[in-house]
Design a protein around this motif. Structure first.
Motif, PDB file in Angstrom:
ATOM      1  N   ALA A  42       0.836  -1.202   0.000  1.00  0.00           N
ATOM      2  CA  ALA A  42       0.000   0.000   0.000  1.00  0.00           C
ATOM      3  C   ALA A  42       0.872   1.252   0.000  1.00  0.00           C
ATOM      4  O   ALA A  42       0.604   2.210  -0.729  1.00  0.00           O
ATOM      5  CB  ALA A  42      -0.950  -0.016   1.186  1.00  0.00           C
ATOM      6  N   ALA A  43       1.945   1.244   0.788  1.00  0.00           N
ATOM      7  CA  ALA A  43       2.861   2.388   0.841  1.00  0.00           C
ATOM      8  C   ALA A  43       3.575   2.587  -0.495  1.00  0.00           C
ATOM      9  O   ALA A  43       3.741   3.724  -0.954  1.00  0.00           O
ATOM     10  CB  ALA A  43       3.871   2.206   1.970  1.00  0.00           C
ATOM     11  N   LYS A  46       1.126   4.163  -2.843  1.00  0.00           N
ATOM     12  CA  LYS A  46       0.928   5.570  -2.475  1.00  0.00           C
ATOM     13  C   LYS A  46       2.100   6.414  -2.957  1.00  0.00           C
ATOM     14  O   LYS A  46       1.918   7.533  -3.441  1.00  0.00           O
ATOM     15  CB  LYS A  46       0.760   5.725  -0.963  1.00  0.00           C
ATOM     16  CG  LYS A  46      -0.629   5.428  -0.489  1.00  0.00           C
ATOM     17  CD  LYS A  46      -0.768   5.723   0.991  1.00  0.00           C
ATOM     18  CE  LYS A  46      -2.169   5.353   1.434  1.00  0.00           C
ATOM     19  NZ  LYS A  46      -2.398   5.630   2.843  1.00  0.00           N
ATOM     20  N   GLY A  49       1.741   7.562  -6.274  1.00  0.00           N
ATOM     21  CA  GLY A  49       0.643   8.486  -6.510  1.00  0.00           C
ATOM     22  C   GLY A  49      -0.740   7.872  -6.542  1.00  0.00           C
ATOM     23  O   GLY A  49      -1.707   8.549  -6.896  1.00  0.00           O
ATOM     24  N   PHE A  50      -0.862   6.607  -6.159  1.00  0.00           N
ATOM     25  CA  PHE A  50      -2.166   5.950  -6.169  1.00  0.00           C
ATOM     26  C   PHE A  50      -2.806   6.011  -4.786  1.00  0.00           C
ATOM     27  O   PHE A  50      -2.124   5.954  -3.769  1.00  0.00           O
ATOM     28  CB  PHE A  50      -2.032   4.483  -6.609  1.00  0.00           C
ATOM     29  CG  PHE A  50      -1.597   4.345  -8.035  1.00  0.00           C
ATOM     30  CD1 PHE A  50      -2.501   4.515  -9.065  1.00  0.00           C
ATOM     31  CD2 PHE A  50      -0.273   4.047  -8.340  1.00  0.00           C
ATOM     32  CE1 PHE A  50      -2.095   4.393 -10.383  1.00  0.00           C
ATOM     33  CE2 PHE A  50       0.138   3.921  -9.657  1.00  0.00           C
ATOM     34  CZ  PHE A  50      -0.779   4.100 -10.675  1.00  0.00           C
ATOM     35  N   SER A  51      -4.112   6.105  -4.754  1.00  0.00           N
ATOM     36  CA  SER A  51      -4.876   6.137  -3.513  1.00  0.00           C
ATOM     37  C   SER A  51      -5.083   4.693  -3.044  1.00  0.00           C
ATOM     38  O   SER A  51      -6.090   4.068  -3.336  1.00  0.00           O
ATOM     39  CB  SER A  51      -6.222   6.823  -3.747  1.00  0.00           C
ATOM     40  OG  SER A  51      -7.000   6.760  -2.584  1.00  0.00           O
ATOM     41  N   SER A  52      -4.108   4.177  -2.318  1.00  0.00           N
ATOM     42  CA  SER A  52      -4.154   2.772  -1.909  1.00  0.00           C
ATOM     43  C   SER A  52      -4.415   2.653  -0.419  1.00  0.00           C
ATOM     44  O   SER A  52      -4.159   3.567   0.359  1.00  0.00           O
ATOM     45  CB  SER A  52      -2.852   2.070  -2.282  1.00  0.00           C
ATOM     46  OG  SER A  52      -1.780   2.676  -1.608  1.00  0.00           O
ATOM     47  N   PHE A  53      -4.932   1.496  -0.041  1.00  0.00           N
ATOM     48  CA  PHE A  53      -5.209   1.203   1.354  1.00  0.00           C
ATOM     49  C   PHE A  53      -5.278  -0.306   1.515  1.00  0.00           C
ATOM     50  O   PHE A  53      -5.293  -1.046   0.540  1.00  0.00           O
ATOM     51  CB  PHE A  53      -6.528   1.854   1.805  1.00  0.00           C
ATOM     52  CG  PHE A  53      -7.738   1.384   1.032  1.00  0.00           C
ATOM     53  CD1 PHE A  53      -8.523   0.350   1.505  1.00  0.00           C
ATOM     54  CD2 PHE A  53      -8.077   1.989  -0.177  1.00  0.00           C
ATOM     55  CE1 PHE A  53      -9.643  -0.082   0.796  1.00  0.00           C
ATOM     56  CE2 PHE A  53      -9.189   1.568  -0.893  1.00  0.00           C
ATOM     57  CZ  PHE A  53      -9.973   0.533  -0.404  1.00  0.00           C
ATOM     58  N   VAL A  69      -6.961  -0.265  -4.349  1.00  0.00           N
ATOM     59  CA  VAL A  69      -6.668   1.078  -4.850  1.00  0.00           C
ATOM     60  C   VAL A  69      -7.962   1.716  -5.318  1.00  0.00           C
ATOM     61  O   VAL A  69      -8.767   1.096  -6.018  1.00  0.00           O
ATOM     62  CB  VAL A  69      -5.661   1.032  -6.023  1.00  0.00           C
ATOM     63  CG1 VAL A  69      -5.356   2.429  -6.533  1.00  0.00           C
ATOM     64  CG2 VAL A  69      -4.382   0.323  -5.607  1.00  0.00           C
TER      65      VAL A  69
END
Length: 101
Positions: A42-43, A46, A49-53, A69
């Motif tokens: 996830a990091a 991120k 530039g991606f909205s990951s979690f 994502v």
């Protein structure tokens, strides 16, 4: 925020906006049995530039950490994004998941 009784809950450190994600779509890119592996992926996303979690989920008595994502209003939006994501990151497999609870 996550609805009570949800099967998938945000892992530690994940913050949702006040708007409910129920009914939205996300692109799941990985699932790990070790939380630190999900955190790392996830990091890394991120940092690109991606909205990951990541979220935790119970599957057959074992906790898995799913890396996703984006949060999209429609399946079509998620599908278009999935193609772009896989091309840009060289992720070999991903699928669209609807958040139902």
């Amino acid at each position: 925020w996550w609805p009570p009784g949800a099967r998938t809950r945000p892992a530690a450190g994940l913050h949702w906006s006040a708007q409910s994600p129920v009914g939205k779509y996300t692109v799941q890119v990985a699932s790990y049995s070790a939380e630190n592996e999900a955190q790392k992926m996830a990091a890394d996303l991120k940092a690109k530039g991606f909205s990951s979690f990541y979220t935790s989920a119970d599957a057959k008595g074992q906790t898995w950490y799913r890396v996703s994502v984006g949060l999209f209003s429609t399946q079509d939006e998620a599908s278009k994004f999935k193609s772009k994501l896989m091309e840009e990151t060289k992720i070999s497999g991903a699928f669209i998941q609807k958040i139902v609870k």
